[in-house]
Design a protein around this motif. Sequence first.
Motif, mmCIF file in Angstrom:
data_model
loop_
_atom_site.group_PDB
_atom_site.id
_atom_site.type_symbol
_atom_site.label_atom_id
_atom_site.label_comp_id
_atom_site.label_asym_id
_atom_site.label_seq_id
_atom_site.Cartn_x
_atom_site.Cartn_y
_atom_site.Cartn_z
ATOM 1 N N ASP A 251 0.882 -1.348 -0.078
ATOM 2 C CA ASP A 251 -0.083 0.245 -0.073
ATOM 3 C C ASP A 251 0.874 1.180 -0.090
ATOM 4 O OD1 ASP A 251 0.906 0.186 2.559
ATOM 5 O OD2 ASP A 251 -0.900 -0.691 3.579
ATOM 6 N N ILE A 252 0.372 2.259 -0.150
ATOM 7 C CA ILE A 252 1.001 3.657 -0.086
ATOM 8 C C ILE A 252 0.742 4.442 1.008
ATOM 9 C CG2 ILE A 252 1.411 5.929 -1.693
ATOM 10 C CD1 ILE A 252 0.609 3.835 -4.059
ATOM 11 N N ASP A 253 1.874 5.121 1.536
ATOM 12 C CA ASP A 253 1.516 5.917 2.646
ATOM 13 C C ASP A 253 1.920 7.531 2.060
ATOM 14 O OD1 ASP A 253 1.075 4.202 5.046
ATOM 15 O OD2 ASP A 253 3.022 3.534 4.279
ATOM 16 N N ILE A 254 0.986 8.311 2.202
ATOM 17 C CA ILE A 254 1.233 9.882 1.823
ATOM 18 C C ILE A 254 1.209 10.693 3.304
ATOM 19 C CG2 ILE A 254 0.407 11.837 0.466
ATOM 20 C CD1 ILE A 254 1.049 9.473 -1.216
ATOM 21 N N LEU A 255 2.046 11.515 3.279
ATOM 22 C CA LEU A 255 2.009 12.289 4.396
ATOM 23 C C LEU A 255 1.776 13.853 3.886
ATOM 24 C CD1 LEU A 255 5.134 11.130 6.682
ATOM 25 C CD2 LEU A 255 2.707 10.311 6.581
ATOM 26 N N VAL A 256 1.252 14.519 4.712
ATOM 27 C CA VAL A 256 1.061 15.924 4.232
ATOM 28 C C VAL A 256 1.281 16.920 5.655
ATOM 29 C CG1 VAL A 256 -0.712 17.781 3.832
ATOM 30 C CG2 VAL A 256 -0.371 16.011 2.435
ATOM 31 N N ALA A 257 1.922 17.732 5.548
ATOM 32 C CA ALA A 257 2.276 18.795 6.804
ATOM 33 C C ALA A 257 1.248 20.114 6.388
ATOM 34 C CB ALA A 257 3.673 19.184 6.893
ATOM 35 N N ALA A 258 0.322 20.242 7.114
ATOM 36 C CA ALA A 258 -0.628 21.424 7.255
ATOM 37 C C ALA A 258 -1.128 21.541 8.764
ATOM 38 C CB ALA A 258 -1.640 20.778 6.235
ATOM 39 N N ASP A 259 -1.772 22.810 8.877
ATOM 40 C CA ASP A 259 -2.170 23.194 10.013
ATOM 41 C C ASP A 259 -3.668 22.692 10.087
ATOM 42 O OD1 ASP A 259 -0.156 24.903 10.728
ATOM 43 O OD2 ASP A 259 -0.917 26.502 9.921
ATOM 44 N N GLU A 260 -4.304 22.572 9.066
ATOM 45 C CA GLU A 260 -5.863 21.875 8.953
ATOM 46 C C GLU A 260 -5.765 20.729 8.303
ATOM 47 O OE1 GLU A 260 -8.175 23.144 10.796
ATOM 48 O OE2 GLU A 260 -7.235 24.831 11.613
ATOM 49 N N SER A 261 -6.359 19.777 8.900
ATOM 50 C CA SER A 261 -6.621 18.378 7.800
ATOM 51 C C SER A 261 -7.705 18.239 6.929
ATOM 52 C CB SER A 261 -6.398 17.236 9.058
ATOM 53 O OG SER A 261 -7.569 17.256 9.696
ATOM 54 N N ALA A 262 -8.808 18.815 7.294
ATOM 55 C CA ALA A 262 -9.990 18.595 6.559
ATOM 56 C C ALA A 262 -9.873 18.806 5.207
ATOM 57 C CB ALA A 262 -11.008 19.641 7.419
ATOM 58 N N PRO A 263 -9.454 19.868 4.743
ATOM 59 C CA PRO A 263 -9.401 20.148 3.242
ATOM 60 C C PRO A 263 -8.859 19.058 2.583
ATOM 61 C CG PRO A 263 -8.664 22.133 4.338
ATOM 62 C CD PRO A 263 -8.719 21.095 5.313
ATOM 63 N N PHE A 264 -7.784 18.643 3.106
ATOM 64 C CA PHE A 264 -6.891 17.323 2.577
ATOM 65 C C PHE A 264 -7.701 16.121 2.598
ATOM 66 C CE2 PHE A 264 -3.982 20.707 3.932
ATOM 67 C CZ PHE A 264 -3.192 20.926 2.869
ATOM 68 N N MET A 265 -8.232 15.755 3.596
ATOM 69 C CA MET A 265 -9.151 14.484 3.811
ATOM 70 C C MET A 265 -10.067 14.724 2.622
ATOM 71 S SD MET A 265 -7.247 12.807 5.708
ATOM 72 C CE MET A 265 -6.284 12.954 7.216
ATOM 73 N N GLU A 266 -10.879 16.009 2.346
ATOM 74 C CA GLU A 266 -11.955 15.976 1.278
ATOM 75 C C GLU A 266 -11.421 15.702 0.069
ATOM 76 O OE1 GLU A 266 -15.694 16.955 -0.098
ATOM 77 O OE2 GLU A 266 -14.843 16.256 1.930
ATOM 78 N N ALA A 267 -10.489 16.443 -0.359
ATOM 79 C CA ALA A 267 -9.834 16.406 -1.682
ATOM 80 C C ALA A 267 -8.999 14.924 -1.970
ATOM 81 C CB ALA A 267 -8.492 17.331 -1.712
ATOM 82 N N PHE A 268 -8.696 14.404 -0.944
ATOM 83 C CA PHE A 268 -8.180 12.840 -0.880
ATOM 84 C C PHE A 268 -9.300 12.038 -1.365
ATOM 85 C CE2 PHE A 268 -6.647 8.831 1.108
ATOM 86 C CZ PHE A 268 -5.688 8.722 0.263
ATOM 87 N N ALA A 269 -10.543 12.095 -0.742
ATOM 88 C CA ALA A 269 -11.640 11.101 -0.806
ATOM 89 C C ALA A 269 -12.044 11.379 -2.329
ATOM 90 C CB ALA A 269 -12.482 11.456 0.349
ATOM 91 N N HIS A 270 -12.126 12.621 -2.664
ATOM 92 C CA HIS A 270 -12.765 12.931 -4.195
ATOM 93 C C HIS A 270 -11.761 12.865 -5.239
ATOM 94 C CE1 HIS A 270 -15.840 14.156 -1.308
ATOM 95 N NE2 HIS A 270 -16.570 13.761 -2.258
ATOM 96 N N LEU A 271 -10.578 12.058 -5.137
ATOM 97 C CA LEU A 271 -9.804 12.009 -6.523
ATOM 98 C C LEU A 271 -10.452 11.307 -7.456
ATOM 99 C CD1 LEU A 271 -6.333 11.225 -4.577
ATOM 100 C CD2 LEU A 271 -6.799 13.384 -5.670
ATOM 101 N N PRO A 272 -10.166 11.590 -8.697
ATOM 102 C CA PRO A 272 -11.112 11.171 -9.659
ATOM 103 C C PRO A 272 -10.721 9.478 -9.865
ATOM 104 C CG PRO A 272 -9.009 12.204 -10.640
ATOM 105 C CD PRO A 272 -9.217 12.590 -9.259
ATOM 106 N N TYR A 273 -9.402 9.006 -9.408
ATOM 107 C CA TYR A 273 -9.096 7.624 -9.238
ATOM 108 C C TYR A 273 -9.625 6.886 -7.930
ATOM 109 C CZ TYR A 273 -5.106 10.224 -8.196
ATOM 110 O OH TYR A 273 -4.049 11.187 -7.712
#
Length: 631
Positions: A251-273
Amino acid sequence: MTSPIPGKRTRAGAHPEESGAPAPFLPPGSLHRFPNARHAGPRHRRHGPPRLDDVTRSNEEVEALLREYADLLLITGGDAFKARAYEKAARAIAGYPRDVSRLDAKGLREIPGVGKSIADKVVEYLRTGSVPAVEEARAAIPAGVRQLTAIPALGPKKAMMLYEELHIASIDELSDAIHDHKLRDLKGFGPKTEENILHGIALMQAAGDRFPLNVAMSVADDVVAELCRVAGCEACEYAGSLRRMKETVGDIDILVAADESAPFMEAFAHLPYTAEVIARGEKKTSIRTTKGLQVDLRVLPLDSWGAGLQYFTGSKAHNIRVRAIAMRHGLKLSEYGLFDAKSGRKIASRSEEDVYARLGMDWIPPTLREDRGEIEAALNGRLPRLVAESDLRGDLHTHTNLTDGLEPLEEMIEAAGRRGYAYYAVTDHAPKLYMQQMTDEKILAQRARIRDLDRARGRGGMRLLHGVELNIDVEGDVDWPDDFLEDFDLCVASVHTQFGQSREEMTRRLLRACENPNVNIIGHPTTRLIGKRPGIDADLDAVFAACARTGTALEINAHPDRLDLSDENILRAREHGARFAVDSDAHSTLDVAALRYGVGTAQRGWLTPDDVINTWPLTRLRRFLRKDGHG
């Protein structure tokens, strides 16, 4: 081991000897993306030139369809020539640099190997999502029989025979039948065949749900690129076994550094693939892609970035050793940082370099983090300066459409030139692989053309080398006599057929090739195909010692299906003093970018630039190719 060599990045297209400084070590997957930081540059950029995986999903889907149809034709006893035509067309489309969904039938027919009938089927598939001829073939064959064809050592015809004669339509049924000795009365199924099939089944089961390195890298690069575009991204990177460049990835582990996680979780869940959201939370979300890969996203505060990247890169064995060192220092290491065990005060966390430094170690390249001596080397300042893709001055194993490549000589040379190489070798197949239809006249005409192109480029341009990939036959002989081979700039010799010889026979076969004064490189030395075909049975230590003694390099074939030699075998061969060549074995202009995977494998084998002959200046390389002083 040698100490790390400091150096600065050379100018674009320059080789280290031209700039007077060695290229820096940039491990695959180690480039942190800090889009909002000072000197950050673009939000996302790939390592090096366009990657092998820049093939559209349409091309991949069409390739899979044509390969499946070829298999179906063979299973049903159809025309073998027609099946080969579909296999060839599938390879051509996989290696085609443009999106085939944008082509009409006429445009498709311009792709080598794609005729009218195949082009019409591709257009129909892209328009409707199905092809009646393929659907009819699928309906005629039980799904279990198609599954059997995926077993290494079991071809389509044998799979169909098993179904027709013994009603075997699953891997479990086949395994039971072998253990009950039910296959031995069938023509072509003896004890050795049974042994090979069981080994093939074990190979499939061991691979499990793991994915080839290039498939995982393609997905990870796309995910990182998308998440880097989300506002508030301070850093984004893939970690885990992919960052360590293991040959397969679960599997693939992706890390993001950010103050707020919600925008990334939203974008991630709606990736075209994204095919499925497995779990979604504030700190971690997991999806399954349309390719079946699970991808896990974690969002960390920027202050914990280094500790998180170290923790989630692994390996598990490496991390256990590092945490034990921390405990001996009265410290505690987690994904959030390095802390004083008593006071809880954070000591280091923002960068991996800080974490390792506070533990008395040099920063350890991700490709070494397998608990194979890297921690001791880091504690003693003895980590090697690993070979990097920027160190490679050329590619010594490539093919054109003169044999089984997809593109003409000039286009392959142009693709190599864009990579800034100092030299480039063309090594089409020799005549013993009869399906390639090579002749003396063809190879000599190619040599004359290469010599003309080389002269036209002048002294300052990329030098062109005329080579050949020879076939090592069962006795260890190669295709042409010594007097004919002497006029090639280099010769790669590979085992392509009759993999089932005994250990003693296969060892003698390879040793004889190493001792041939005109053989410079042993190509894909174990012949393995990851998850599909095991390596040959030979005394590899004897072969490695012979290569060191005779000045014959061992290839690290960068094709993601091969990665041959493996990292474990590289470590063994290096102990014998062998040299190596990291080659693409490119059959198309897209394939030349596969070198990133070969370099990652070389790094996992602890290789330095001095170990790899195609990092050397051309004058030193030519001395090595003469086999009179070993470079």
